[in-house]
Every structure is written in structure tokens, then in C-alpha cells.
Design an enzyme around this catalytic site. Structure first.
Site, PDB file in Angstrom:
ATOM      1  N   SER A 156     -10.593 -32.324  -5.016  1.00  8.60           N
ATOM      2  CA  SER A 156     -10.546 -32.024  -3.587  1.00  8.60           C
ATOM      3  C   SER A 156      -9.987 -30.657  -3.246  1.00  8.60           C
ATOM      4  O   SER A 156     -10.244 -30.141  -2.170  1.00  8.60           O
ATOM      5  CB  SER A 156      -9.724 -33.103  -2.881  1.00  8.60           C
ATOM      6  N   HIS A 182     -14.462 -37.886  -3.042  1.00  7.11           N
ATOM      7  CA  HIS A 182     -15.080 -36.712  -2.403  1.00  7.11           C
ATOM      8  C   HIS A 182     -16.526 -36.493  -2.834  1.00  7.11           C
ATOM      9  O   HIS A 182     -17.184 -35.587  -2.337  1.00  7.11           O
ATOM     10  CB  HIS A 182     -14.263 -35.446  -2.703  1.00  7.11           C
ATOM     11  N   LYS A 222     -14.061 -41.406   3.912  1.00 13.09           N
ATOM     12  CA  LYS A 222     -14.438 -39.979   3.963  1.00 13.09           C
ATOM     13  C   LYS A 222     -15.890 -39.873   4.443  1.00 13.09           C
ATOM     14  O   LYS A 222     -16.134 -40.076   5.613  1.00 13.09           O
ATOM     15  CB  LYS A 222     -14.154 -39.324   2.621  1.00 13.09           C
TER      16      LYS A 222
HETATM   17  C1  LIG Z   1      -8.709 -39.530  -0.326  1.00 13.98           C
HETATM   18  C2  LIG Z   1      -8.664 -40.037  -1.692  1.00 13.98           C
HETATM   19  C3  LIG Z   1      -8.208 -41.327  -1.969  1.00 13.98           C
HETATM   20  C4  LIG Z   1      -7.636 -42.207  -0.890  1.00 13.98           C
HETATM   21  O1  LIG Z   1      -8.643 -42.780  -0.127  1.00 13.98           O
HETATM   22  P1  LIG Z   1      -8.251 -43.510   1.242  1.00 13.98           P
HETATM   23  O2  LIG Z   1      -9.412 -44.399   1.514  1.00 13.98           O
HETATM   24  O3  LIG Z   1      -8.081 -42.443   2.270  1.00 13.98           O
HETATM   25  O4  LIG Z   1      -6.999 -44.268   1.001  1.00 13.98           O
HETATM   26  C5  LIG Z   1      -8.256 -41.778  -3.262  1.00 13.98           C
HETATM   27  N1  LIG Z   1      -8.693 -40.986  -4.265  1.00 13.98           N
HETATM   28  C6  LIG Z   1      -9.123 -39.735  -4.041  1.00 13.98           C
HETATM   29  C7  LIG Z   1      -9.614 -38.907  -5.182  1.00 13.98           C
HETATM   30  C8  LIG Z   1      -9.121 -39.210  -2.749  1.00 13.98           C
HETATM   31  O5  LIG Z   1      -9.525 -37.970  -2.526  1.00 13.98           O
END
Ligand SMILES: *Cc1c(COP(=O)(O)O)cnc(C)c1O
Length: 402
Positions: free
Chosen positions: A192, A220, A250
Site C-alpha cells: 500500500s 489493495h 476498499k
Molecule cells: C486495509 C488493509 C487491511 C484491513 O482491512 P479492513 O477491512 O479495513 O480492516 C488488511 N490488510 C491489508 C493489506 C490492508 O491494506
């Protein structure tokens, strides 16, 4: 009634005062700005409209009318809460539909939904790994992976970021030591902070060589890579990855997390994934909105193509202005400034001029690589991106960055 406010000289009070003051004096205390608008391409903060380059709402689905309608219809049918944990009687048929839809989307036998991506990692890793095992983990893996690994009690072996020689060496040492019952390799699908892609073909090869369980957190990558289906699909490796993790918060635009994999794996997680057993299910409205979102993605690649088009447009623009955009291979576009305080000043000036792009500095990224991270979405128009680019040019020149 007794007051719960800590006494002036209590250990908690000293801890809080000392630590908050230290953060504030170092400029590391994060002030949270709340939005008075949806988290779309333009957001309102303190009555000011800003071009938003900081959300994970990659495809603009968080405000999609069909998703809203699906959520409202589900609320009318089921109410607002699921009423129990999944294993008692909090599994509504909309949860089952969500899981079969995820499995279809990911090309796996089955899937299990959790309440968030974060607690999915907390539950899934520790359901399979324990103190007799070891986990090979990319040094830039997400915080929820790190916490999930710690919770499992397995030995954590970090390998250098996307360094396949280091992964192979460490896997060999771990295997040859004979100390561990099971070995697992865990990586983000798309990282990310830099927007680079994990080297899944090599990881699968190394996994085959040393009998590693493969675990890819594609938070992502899902909705962005592989025509939307994710990074494993992008490499044609959907059936070679044991755990395909994703988030529903996301690109999917709602909330929740999931594991997609074999039927046996999912059956096991449904009896040993602790957030599934001990925390109330996703709300029926969220589950219904997620189903609608994934159906939109399976029907058309319009939104996925659009986020790439916008990402490429913004990258080309920033690069031609002379910014260092790092080694991103996805729409995530960092603008690397370097010095931490200059990065923060840059972000602050962008905000004053009308662009919301958060600065990210040590310890989230290595010292001296402070950056402003841009996440263009399918919902941005060319005009919005052009306006953002002209603000970047103005502020970049003003601070002698370009
Ligand atoms: C954002 C993210 C998470 C967390 O996801 P949420 O649904 O917001 O709790 C987990 N792993 C990675 C790699 C992320 O970027």
C-alpha cells in the site's frame, strides 16, 4: 457513584500525559479531520471542498446508488443487526449468498466472511498456525498481518521486501532446521505504501520447493488487479494460493473481510476462526451491499479500467512535473519528498490549496522516504485530476521540490 476519572498522580494519568506530550512535541500526534460529506472524489472538511486523493474507495462504490438500494432493501427485510455471532444463529441467508458470491469472484471452492480485513487476519492465521510453526513474512506487510502472526504464537521470520533470494534462503534454513511442523509464507498482494506488486510466481515456486502454505492478503489488489478479481488472478495463480485474503472495505466500498480458498480450509475456519465464533456477524445491510458490489465487478470491467486510466493519467502528470513517484505498478501513486518535515509541510500546503493528500512518514515508511500518497479513483474526472496537478505544480515549485 464513583468517578472513573484517573487520580491526578495515577500511573495511567502519568503514562497518558507523558506519551501524549512527547508525540505532540515531536509533531507526531495525528489530528483527525472529520468529513461533512461522503468519502467521494470531492470531500468537505471544515466547510471547504477538497479534491480527495486519500481514500481507498478505489472504484467509487462506497456511494453507488445500487449498493445503497441493496442495503436499504436488506434493512427492510432483515433489520439493522444480525443478532448473534455466525455460529449461534447470526448467519442469515444473505451471509451465505455473500460467501458464495466471493468464492465465484475469486475462483475458489469456498469463502468465509469476517467483520473486517483486520480481524480476518487475526482469525485466519491463528486458526492454522501455532507455536510449533514458523511464518515467513515480507518486512513491509500490513499491521494486521503482523498482529495476526504474533497472535498465532508461531516463530516470525521476516524477509527483505520482495527479495526472493532472501525468502528462499530463509525458507531453506527454516526447513532444514527441522524445528517446525508447518511453514507459511505471507505477503500483501499489492503493497500500500509504494503500490508495487508481490512476486507471486516466484513465491509459489519457492513455496512448492519448501512445502510452504501460501497466504496472500490482497486488500489493495482486489477490484484493481486481474480485471478486478485480484493479484492471484492477475498471475493466473488462483488455484495455487492457499489463503486469498481480501477486504470488503476498499474497492468493494462497504466493510468486512474474507478468506477465499478450498472447501476444507473454509470449513476449518468456520470452526476455528475466532472472530467468526465470538464476534457478531456483518450487518445484513453491509452483506447485501457487498453482494451487489461484487456482482457489478463481475458483470463489467468499466470501473476497473477507469481507475487504471485515472492512475496512469495522474502518474504521467506528476512525473512530467518532475516529482519522484517511486516504483508503483498500480494506481497507488506515491509522491516521494524524502525529508519528514518537508513532507508534512507539502501536504499541509496542498490542503490549503484544495487537495487532500495525506503525508506518510517514518515509522510507517523508512526514514528519509516521507511521501504524500495519492489514490486516484474511478470517480475522479479529468478536470479534478488536472486541477490537482496544477496545485501540485504550484506547491512543488514554492517548496523547491520540482
Ligand atoms: C486495509 C488493509 C487491511 C484491513 O482491512 P479492513 O477491512 O479495513 O480492516 C488488511 N490488510 C491489508 C493489506 C490492508 O491494506
Amino acid at each position: 457513584m464513583k468517578s472513573s476519572i484517573p487520580k491526578k498522580d495515577s500511573s495511567l494519568n502519568r503514562f497518558l500525559t507523558d506519551n501524549l506530550n512527547e508525540l505532540k512535541s515531536k509533531g507526531l500526534y495525528n489530528q483527525i479531520n472529520s468529513l461533512q460529506s461522503p468519502n467521494g472524489p470531492i470531500i468537505t472538511i471544515n466547510n471547504k471542498n477538497l479534491i480527495n486523493l486519500s481514500s481507498n474507495n478505489y472504484l467509487g462504490l462506497a456511494t453507488n446508488e445500487n449498493l445503497k438500494l441493496a442495503e436499504i432493501n436488506a434493512i427492510n427485510k432483515y433489520g439493522v443487526g444480525a443478532g448473534a455471532v455466525r455460529t449461534i444463529n447470526g448467519t442469515l441467508d444473505i451471509h451465505d449468498l455473500l460467501e458464495t458470491t466471493i468464492a465465484k469472484f475469486k475462483g475458489t471452492e469456498a469463502a468465509i466472511a469476517f467483520q473486517s480485513g483486520f480481524n480476518c487476519n487475526m482469525g485466519a492465521i491463528s486458526a492454522v498456525m501455532d507455536k510449533n510453526d514458523a511464518i515467513l513474512s515480507d518486512e513491509l506487510n500490513h499491521a494486521s498481518i503482523i498482529d495476526g502472526c504474533r497472535l498465532s504464537g508461531a516463530k516470525i521470520i521476516r524477509y527483505k521486501h520482495s527479495d526472493m533470494n532472501d525468502l528462499r534462503n530463509q525458507a531453506k534454513i527454516a526447513k532444514d532446521s527441522g524445528k517446525y511442523v508447518k511453514l507459511m509464507v505471507i505477503t500483501d498482494g499489492v503493497f500500500s505504501m509504494d503500490g508495487d506488486i508481490a512476486k507471486l510466481p516466484e513465491i509459489v515456486e519457492i513455496a512448492n520447493e519448501f512445502d510452504l502454505i501460501t497466504y496472500v492478503d490482497d486488500a489493495h489488489g482486489s477490484g484493481v488487479m486481474g480485471n478486478g478479481a485480484g493479484t492471484c488472478k492477475h498471475f493466473g495463480l488462483s488455484d495455487k494460493i492457499d489463503f486469498q485474503i481480501g477486504t470488503l472495505s476498499k474497492a468493494i466500498g462497504v466493510v468486512g473481510g474474507y478468506v477465499a480458498g478450498s472447501k476444507d480450509l473454509i470449513d476449518w475456519l468456520k470452526v476455528r476462526g475466532r472472530p467468526f465464533l465470538f464476534s457478531t456477524s456483518l450487518t445484513p445491510g453491509s452483506a447485501a451491499a457487498c453482494v451487489e458490489s461484487i456482482n457489478i465487478l463481475m458483470e463489467s470491467s468499466y470501473l476497473v479500467n477507469k481507475v487504471w486510466e485515472n492512475g496512469n493519467y495522474l502518474k504521467k502528470g506528476l512525473k512530467s512535473l518532475g516529482f519522484n513517484i517511486g516504483k508503483s505498478e498500480t494506481p497507488i501513486t506515491p509522491c516521494i519528498i524524502g525529508d519528514e518535515s518537508k513532507t508534512q509541510l507539502f501536504s499541509k500546503r496542498l490542503l490549503e490549496e484544495g487537495v487532500y493528500a495525506k503525508s506518510i512518514v517514518f515509522p510507517t515508511v523508512p526514514k528519509g522516504t516521507g511521501r504524500v500518497r495519492n489514490m486516484p479513483t474511478s470517480a475522479h474526472t479529468k478536470e479534478m485530476l488536472d486541477q490537482a496537478l496544477s496545485i501540485y505544480e504550484k506547491v512543488g515549485k514554492e517548496l523547491n521540490i520540482i
